[in-house]
Design an enzyme around this catalytic site. Structure first.
Site, PDB file in Angstrom:
ATOM      1  N   SER A 236      19.169 -50.265 -16.126  1.00  0.00           N
ATOM      2  CA  SER A 236      18.616 -49.248 -17.017  1.00  0.00           C
ATOM      3  C   SER A 236      19.684 -48.252 -17.453  1.00  0.00           C
ATOM      4  CB  SER A 236      17.487 -48.502 -16.307  1.00  0.00           C
ATOM      5  OG  SER A 236      17.012 -47.448 -17.120  1.00  0.00           O
TER       6      SER A 236
ATOM      7  N   GLU B 106      36.969 -52.618 -24.754  1.00  0.00           N
ATOM      8  CA  GLU B 106      37.837 -53.676 -24.239  1.00  0.00           C
ATOM      9  C   GLU B 106      37.407 -54.098 -22.830  1.00  0.00           C
ATOM     10  OE1 GLU B 106      42.580 -54.287 -24.258  1.00  0.00           O
ATOM     11  OE2 GLU B 106      41.895 -52.473 -23.233  1.00  0.00           O
TER      12      GLU B 106
ATOM     13  N   ARG C  32      39.004 -48.456 -25.021  1.00  0.00           N
ATOM     14  CA  ARG C  32      39.239 -49.053 -23.698  1.00  0.00           C
ATOM     15  C   ARG C  32      37.921 -49.500 -23.069  1.00  0.00           C
ATOM     16  NH1 ARG C  32      43.887 -48.628 -25.286  1.00  0.00           N
ATOM     17  NH2 ARG C  32      43.326 -50.723 -25.875  1.00  0.00           N
TER      18      ARG C  32
END
Length: 150
Positions: free
Chosen positions: A117, A94, A91
């Site tokens: 960062s 995605e 996920r």
């Protein structure tokens, strides 16, 4: 004695945590370090100070080889380069596929040309209760690093 492999280190730490019936949240309280950072240590993505390693060793009953390995500098980001198959990790992959470029554009509109960062960085996970189903709240906070011109 040879240092344990990263997978052996992770398996040993997870087994010790399970044997003691502890969660990462419990370890956060006991160690005074964030639960996400502690989890990253378990997965070989962070380095413990000698004091932190000893405190964890005492808490979990770790052997000296594991305790020493926690203090080594890891090869960060050393996950398998293929697309993740674990549904939860996928996920996040995605999310970056769908929102990565929009997120980049919004960050750069607000801060300029640079990056966030992952070194001067915190990551928090919270549970947000909702009558329609509990929600996962992930907060990333990283220092903005502008690209240098020369």
């Amino acid at each position: 004695m040879a240092a344990p492999s990263p997978s052996t280190l992770t398996a040993s730490l997870m087994a010790a945590k399970k044997a003691k019936g502890l969660s990462f949240a419990d370890l956060e309280v006991a160690l005074g370090l964030d639960e996400v950072w502690i989890a990253s240590l378990f997965y070989g993505q962070a380095t413990a100070s000698p004091e932190e390693a000893e405190k964890l060793a005492t808490l979990l009953g770790l052997d000296p080889a594991i305790t020493a390995a926690l203090q080594e500098f890891p090869t960060k980001g050393s996950l398998d380069p293929v697309i993740p198959t674990d549904p939860l990790i996928y996920r996040f992959y995605e999310i970056m596929q769908v929102y990565g470029m929009p997120l980049k554009d919004v960050i750069q509109e607000k801060f300029g040309d640079g990056i966030m960062s992952a070194i001067d960085f915190t990551l928090d996970v919270d549970k947000v209760e909702d009558p329609k189903g509990d929600r996962v709240k992930v907060t990333m906070c990283g220092k903005f690093l502008p690209y240098k011109k020369w």
